[in-house]
Design an enzyme around this catalytic site. Sequence first.
Site, short mmCIF file in Angstrom:
data_model
loop_
_atom_site.label_atom_id
_atom_site.label_comp_id
_atom_site.label_asym_id
_atom_site.label_seq_id
_atom_site.Cartn_x
_atom_site.Cartn_y
_atom_site.Cartn_z
N GLU A 84 0.83 -1.21 0.00
CA GLU A 84 0.00 0.00 0.00
C GLU A 84 0.87 1.26 0.00
O GLU A 84 0.54 2.25 -0.65
CB GLU A 84 -0.93 0.03 1.22
N THR A 105 -4.82 7.28 -5.63
CA THR A 105 -4.92 7.44 -4.18
C THR A 105 -3.99 8.57 -3.71
O THR A 105 -4.35 9.39 -2.86
CB THR A 105 -4.54 6.12 -3.47
P1 ADP Z 1 -6.86 0.90 -5.71
O1 ADP Z 1 -7.74 1.65 -4.77
O2 ADP Z 1 -7.66 0.35 -6.84
O3 ADP Z 1 -6.00 -0.10 -5.03
P2 ADP Z 1 -4.49 2.55 -5.82
O4 ADP Z 1 -4.33 3.89 -6.47
O5 ADP Z 1 -4.37 2.44 -4.34
O6 ADP Z 1 -5.88 1.97 -6.35
O7 ADP Z 1 -3.42 1.54 -6.42
C1 ADP Z 1 -3.23 1.38 -7.77
C2 ADP Z 1 -1.80 1.79 -8.15
O8 ADP Z 1 -0.89 0.74 -7.77
C3 ADP Z 1 -1.68 1.97 -9.64
O9 ADP Z 1 -0.84 3.07 -9.86
C4 ADP Z 1 -1.02 0.68 -10.10
O10 ADP Z 1 -0.23 0.86 -11.26
C5 ADP Z 1 -0.13 0.31 -8.91
N1 ADP Z 1 0.11 -1.15 -8.82
C6 ADP Z 1 1.31 -1.77 -8.84
N2 ADP Z 1 1.14 -3.10 -8.72
C7 ADP Z 1 -0.18 -3.35 -8.65
C8 ADP Z 1 -0.95 -4.53 -8.50
N3 ADP Z 1 -0.42 -5.75 -8.45
N4 ADP Z 1 -2.29 -4.40 -8.42
C9 ADP Z 1 -2.87 -3.16 -8.47
N5 ADP Z 1 -2.19 -2.02 -8.61
C10 ADP Z 1 -0.86 -2.09 -8.69
#
Ligand code: ADP
Length: 315
Positions: free
Chosen positions: A137, A189
Amino acid sequence: MLDVIEKAKGRSVTIQSPGTVANLVCGFDILGLALNDPCDVMTVKLIDRPEVIIHNVDDYNLPTDPQKNVAGVPLLDMIERLGNQVGFDVTIEKRIKPGSGLGSSAASAAGGVVAANHLLGNIFSQNDLVQMAMLGERLASGVKHADNIAPCITGGVTLIRSILPLDITGISSPPLYVTIVHPQIEVRTEDARQILRKQILLKDAIKQWGNIAGLVAGLMKGDYELIGRSLEDVLIEPVRSILIPAFAEVKAKSLEAGALGGGISGSGPSIFMLSKDEVTALAVESAMKEVYTQTGIAYYTYVTTINKEGVKIIG
Ligand code: ADP
């Protein structure tokens, strides 16, 4: 420990990792719930070398470099905790769109460590797993938070009283239906955090903690009216909702259709609403569709329930 690792080498496990709704309206950073739909699927295999190999079998083009993938960083931490005697080969089939506000990053971070722990005979505690998954995270949003990770791992509604030290507790809840509209735009986020005010008024804080206490009490007592009255956020929603097209209309029409209440899922752009029964949840979905069709923005809706199991071993 060596024994456990030797036994597990070459074995693999497939898991289903649920989407989650974090920042449960008034519970910014401290309350989240797990969803029965959507879920990611992951397969983790133990390998000899102390490294993480990532294969993506979806169209999201996420990084395969383990330092840049949120599934990779927690597993690298686990490898270090295991004295660099083992590694993991991870296949990710992402069904929760990254950046949806439905805990896509948490599903990968939590799913990976739960699967790896299962292969190792569950040598790590749930708190250890949350600690490791939170590193994912931090990679995604710049901040360690557990309100997606904890419900993803344990299922149900989860309260994160503190992350330092980690203090997580499950909250019982009556049957609830969750209706979600996911506009196909991305709200990162990290960006959604930056626009937040750093200071708040005492009168607003009092309203907010009244609502948090009311929501927790309402969930535990199965008091739908109290849940509904408490689903109010006077701190975050007024600022963040400007990032989400038609937020106010979706909310108003959903309440008219009978929803108990709801708000921004995670940091958006998804909006979620809770309802007492399926008929109401479907009426809320129709209301959301009507509003979003008028905006011309592509969207996707879900009508689902609270997932009580968390990450589940399926093979
Ligand atoms: P969500 O609320 O959908 O988790 P976030 O913004 O917290 O969205 O996380 C998504 C970000 O994390 C994107 O920038 C994405 O490219 C990155 N990321 C890296 N690896 C992963 C993964 N395995 N799954 C999802 N997002 C990923």
